[in-house]
Structures are given as structure tokens and as C-alpha cells.
Scaffold this motif. Structure first.
Motif, short mmCIF file in Angstrom:
data_model
loop_
_atom_site.label_atom_id
_atom_site.label_comp_id
_atom_site.label_asym_id
_atom_site.label_seq_id
_atom_site.Cartn_x
_atom_site.Cartn_y
_atom_site.Cartn_z
N THR A 19 -26.52 -10.36 -28.63
CA THR A 19 -27.50 -10.47 -27.54
C THR A 19 -27.36 -11.80 -26.81
O THR A 19 -27.47 -11.85 -25.58
CB THR A 19 -28.93 -10.30 -28.08
OG1 THR A 19 -29.03 -9.05 -28.78
CG2 THR A 19 -29.94 -10.32 -26.94
N GLN A 23 -26.69 -11.94 -22.94
CA GLN A 23 -27.66 -12.55 -22.02
C GLN A 23 -27.06 -13.70 -21.22
O GLN A 23 -27.75 -14.38 -20.47
CB GLN A 23 -28.88 -13.06 -22.82
CG GLN A 23 -29.71 -11.95 -23.45
CD GLN A 23 -30.67 -11.31 -22.47
OE1 GLN A 23 -31.43 -11.98 -21.79
NE2 GLN A 23 -30.63 -9.99 -22.39
N LYS A 307 -33.35 -13.70 -27.37
CA LYS A 307 -34.00 -13.91 -26.08
C LYS A 307 -34.94 -15.11 -26.12
O LYS A 307 -35.04 -15.88 -25.15
CB LYS A 307 -34.76 -12.64 -25.67
CG LYS A 307 -33.85 -11.47 -25.33
CD LYS A 307 -34.63 -10.20 -25.03
CE LYS A 307 -33.68 -9.04 -24.73
NZ LYS A 307 -34.42 -7.79 -24.45
N ASN A 308 -35.63 -15.29 -27.24
CA ASN A 308 -36.57 -16.40 -27.34
C ASN A 308 -35.87 -17.73 -27.59
O ASN A 308 -36.38 -18.79 -27.20
CB ASN A 308 -37.62 -16.11 -28.40
CG ASN A 308 -38.57 -15.01 -27.94
OD1 ASN A 308 -38.68 -14.73 -26.75
ND2 ASN A 308 -39.23 -14.36 -28.88
N LEU A 310 -33.39 -18.41 -25.97
CA LEU A 310 -33.04 -18.70 -24.58
C LEU A 310 -34.27 -18.99 -23.71
O LEU A 310 -34.17 -19.11 -22.50
CB LEU A 310 -32.25 -17.53 -23.99
CG LEU A 310 -30.92 -17.23 -24.68
CD1 LEU A 310 -30.29 -15.96 -24.11
CD2 LEU A 310 -29.96 -18.41 -24.54
N GLY A 311 -35.46 -19.06 -24.35
CA GLY A 311 -36.67 -19.46 -23.64
C GLY A 311 -37.40 -18.35 -22.93
O GLY A 311 -38.24 -18.62 -22.06
N GLN A 312 -37.14 -17.10 -23.29
CA GLN A 312 -37.76 -15.99 -22.55
C GLN A 312 -39.17 -15.65 -23.04
O GLN A 312 -39.91 -14.93 -22.36
CB GLN A 312 -36.85 -14.75 -22.63
CG GLN A 312 -35.51 -14.95 -21.94
CD GLN A 312 -34.62 -13.72 -22.00
OE1 GLN A 312 -35.10 -12.59 -22.17
NE2 GLN A 312 -33.32 -13.92 -21.87
N ASN A 313 -39.55 -16.11 -24.24
CA ASN A 313 -40.90 -15.89 -24.78
C ASN A 313 -41.32 -14.43 -24.76
O ASN A 313 -42.34 -14.04 -24.18
CB ASN A 313 -41.93 -16.74 -24.04
CG ASN A 313 -41.76 -18.22 -24.32
OD1 ASN A 313 -41.49 -18.61 -25.45
ND2 ASN A 313 -41.90 -19.04 -23.29
N VAL A 314 -40.51 -13.60 -25.39
CA VAL A 314 -40.78 -12.17 -25.48
C VAL A 314 -41.43 -11.86 -26.84
O VAL A 314 -40.93 -12.27 -27.88
CB VAL A 314 -39.48 -11.35 -25.33
CG1 VAL A 314 -39.77 -9.86 -25.42
CG2 VAL A 314 -38.77 -11.71 -24.03
#
Length: 405
Positions: A19, A23, A307-308, A310-314
Motif C-alpha cells: 500500500t 500510494q 495510509k496513516n 502517510l498522514g491520511q488519518n483514516v
């Protein structure tokens, strides 16, 4: 350059690194695994691989070249011996060499280990096996010789899958389960009854409400003494009595543990630079820390970690799904049946499914050969919808109509 380290090269670890690259992350990635094999699937080990229907290279999640092409530093046969959370470093041992690696974010996907029988009751005898890793499957495979007698301890999915393989290979199979019924922890009585009948039709002897007192033999197991006073002569034993989450590394580093490595809704641990996913990790649900032992959870939770990072806060919203292959029956499970108060049976030609309800709402399904039912129920469960019990119980009903409600 930003460096993300993933400790644990199983399904969750693979999901994270795949991932991250998917991403668009171009920084440094290190994926570390204790085993000598590159990341592989575990579910087929007790099914197709043990039967000889799947070759080793088909187990691998990605070919070796993938890690080269994606610039992922894959370290196998490598052991992380410590985490210094303050310094953001790990200590890594590989072939006698020790090094310190710095990370910007760390993911723990340390998986789980099979529970073993205590040495005091013969658990350390030769001929006693667990079924968790590729090494476990390779070790036990030569024992599967027609005519041999095998004792399987534990009536969960691993034990039942091993029993199915043994029966198909012509072994004499006895399975003992100390609970009142097989699959008691994970399925309804209806599902337990279905699989008991299936196994007995293939010659497997299932003894429920019977535990193991001890295994006998000098250096190698030759017999078993059961809790009901009976004895068995056995050639080997497979133990399938659950798993223990891999929390030791996290605990030693001072990371909070609660039914696994404790994470929040974003898969972060008590250290904001450290994440966890897969069998080793628990997440909050209805005020308690829940841990799911499944491929689906490992993949989905791993993707959220990436994802998190990478700072996406999902937030992680689990959509539980499982499967098991036994003989020619494919069991597909969606949702969690915990706390159900009603089971609706859908029974037709060559298929059967059990639909679980709680307070009138559909929460899970066990589908045996009912692929259409499984797909419809899964979509309903994931969307928060329910299904009319009268329609479900009619094997001739058009289930797709339930999706239009």
C-alpha cells in the motif's frame, strides 16, 4: 530520506509495504521477517499445500523480484531484539550480525504463535506438531501416510482442516475437543452439527467434551490418555488449540498491550510513531479491545496503517470475512456472530447457509456452498442492512431482491 520499518513479514506486513508504494511513497521501506521464506499465505498450509495441491511458489504473496523492483529492503531470517522508542531505533540480528536501524515510523505486524501443549503432559515429545508456519507444514507432511493413526487436539478450523486432509489421505483420524461441541467459540450449533456430520461421513471420529490428560511415549509419542479415562494408540499428534498474539517485542518497549498490541481507531499504538496490524493487534469496538485473527483483517488493517503513516488519518472500520476448505465444502463467513439470538437456515440442493440475527438485524453468515447467499449477506452486513427472514429461509427466493430494499 524518510524510513518506514515493518516488523513482521506476513499478510499484514505485506499489505503495508504494498500500500505504501501504491500510494506513491518514495522513501525507504524495510520489511523484516524471522522466517527464512519470503512473505507467504498461511491459510493454504493446512489445506491445499498439505494435500500437495499447491506448490511452494504459489504460496508466496509476491515473487522475490517484486521487492527488488519496488525498492523494498526485505530482510528474512532476521530477528528484531529490541525497540528504543525514544531514539526511534530497532536492534536487528541477522546471521550473527547486529545492527541498529532508525525509523521515522514503525509498524508491528508480529503475528501470532500456535499454542503448544505443556511439556509436563508430553507436549515436547517427537511426533507432536502445530500447524501455523510453513516450517510446521513441511515438518508434519511426511507423517501423512495412509493407514497411520493421528490424534488432533482441538476442534477449531485448523484442527478440522487438518482432519480433512488426513482423512482424504487415508489416515485414521480421531479429533478431541474439550468443549461441548466443535467450533463452539466461533460458530452456531447448526454450523457445528453440519461439520460434525461432514467429518463423520469421511470416517473421522470426533469426541466432544473430551480433553487430553497426557501424551505417552519415551522420546516419541505413541499414545494418549483422555479425560474420560480412555486411551488411544497414535502415530502422531496435531495440536490446534488456538494462538497467542506476538506482543513480547511491544511489551518490552513499553507499548500498551490489551488483548494484543493496543491500537486506537487509526491503528496507532500508545507510541504515536508506532502502529500495529494483524493477529497481534487489537482495536477499540464498543468499549473493548477486539482482535480479529483473519487474512481479511490483516490486509485491511495493514492498508490503514500505510495510509496513516502517510498522514491520511483514516479510521479502521473492520469488515470481517473468513473462509475454510474442508473436503469439497467451502465455508465462507462474513460478519461476527457473537451475541446472536436467532439463526435462520437456508437449505437447498448442494448448499446450506446459516444467517445470524441480533435484535432482528442481520450480523453474520456461515455459507457452505452457498456462494450467492454469502455475497448478498456480506453486502447487506457491510451496508448495515438486514434481510427478511422469510425470504432467507426460502431456497428458491431471489436473494438479490434483498439488496434493493
Amino acid at each position: 530520506m524518510t524510513h518506514y520499518i515493518v516488523v513482521g513479514a506476513g499478510q499484514a506486513g505485506q499489505s503495508i509495504v504494498t500500500t505504501l508504494r501504491g500510494q506513491g511513497f518514495e522513501g525507504q521501506i524495510t520489511l523484516i521477517g524471522e522466517e527464512s521464506a519470503i512473505p507467504y499465505q498461511r491459510p493454504p498450509l493446512s489445506k491445499a499445500y498439505l494435500l500437495g495441491d499447491m506448490e511452494l511458489d504459489r504460496l508466496y504473496l509476491r515473487p522475490t523480484q517484486y521487492y527488488v523492483d519496488e525498492n523494498i529492503d526485505l530482510r528474512i531470517s532476521a530477528l528484531v531484539t529490541g525497540i528504543d522508542a525514544a531514539a526511534k531505533t530497532i536492534t536487528l540480528e541477522t546471521g550473527g550480525n547486529v545492527e541498529t536501524l532508525h525509523y521515522d515510523a514503525l509498524a508491528l505486524t508480529t503475528g501470532s504463535a500456535a499454542r503448544r501443549l505443556p511439556a509436563a503432559i508430553g507436549g515436547d515429545l517427537d511426533g507432536v506438531y502445530t500447524m501455523r508456519s510453513l516450517a510446521d507444514a513441511d515438518a508434519v507432511a511426511p507423517e501423512f501416510v495412509a493407514g497411520k493413526s493421528v490424534l488432533i487436539v482441538g476442534g477449531g478450523y485448523i484442527g478440522l482442516e487438518a482432519a480433512a486432509v488426513a482423512a482424504k489421505k487415508g489416515l485414521k483420524v480421531t479429533l478431541v475437543e474439550m468443549s461441548d461441541r466443535i467450533l463452539q467459540r466461533v460458530a452456531s450449533r447448526e454450523t457445528s452439527d453440519y461439520f460434525r456430520t461432514l467429518h463423520e461421513s469421511h470416517g473421522v471420529i470426533i469426541r466432544e467434551g473430551v480433553g487430553l490428560n497426557r501424551l505417552t511415549g519415551e522420546t516419541r509419542v505413541t499414545g494418549a490418555e483422555l479425560s474420560d479415562g480412555s486411551t488411544l494408540d497414535v502415530d502422531f499428534v496435531i495440536v490446534g488449540v488456538g494462538i497467542v498474539p506476538g506482543t513480547a517485542l511491544a511489551e518490552a518497549a513499553g507499548i500498551a498491550v490489551d488483548n494484543g498490541i493496543k491500537t486506537d481507531l487509526f491503528a496507532r499504538t500508545s507510541d504515536p510513531s508506532i502502529y500495529a496490524a494483524g493477529d497481534c493487534a487489537s482495536y477499540p469496538q464498543n468499549g473493548v479491545q477486539v482482535r480479529l485473527e483473519s487474512v481479511g483483517n490483516a490486509i485491511d488493517q495493514g492498508a490503514i496503517v500505510a495510509k496513516n503513516m502517510l498522514g491520511q488519518n483514516v479510521e479502521y472500520t473492520p469488515k470481517p470475512w473468513f473462509w475454510s476448505d474442508q473436503y469439497d465444502v467451502k465455508l465462507q463467513i462474513a460478519g461476527l456472530s457473537i451475541g446472536h439470538d436467532q439463526v435462520v437456515v437456508r437449505d437447498g440442493a448442494g448448499m446450506r447457509s446459516h444467517w445470524y440475527y441480533k435484535d432482528g438485524k442481520l450480523i453474520a453468515i456461515d455459507a457452505m456452498g452457498d456462494t450467492r447467499g454469502y455475497m448478498v449477506a456480506k453486502r447487506l452486513i457491510e451496508s448495515g442492512k438486514t434481510a427478511d427472514t422469510m425470504v432467507v429461509a426460502d431456497p428458491n427466493a431471489d436473494l438479490k431482491a434483498l439488496l434493493k430494499v
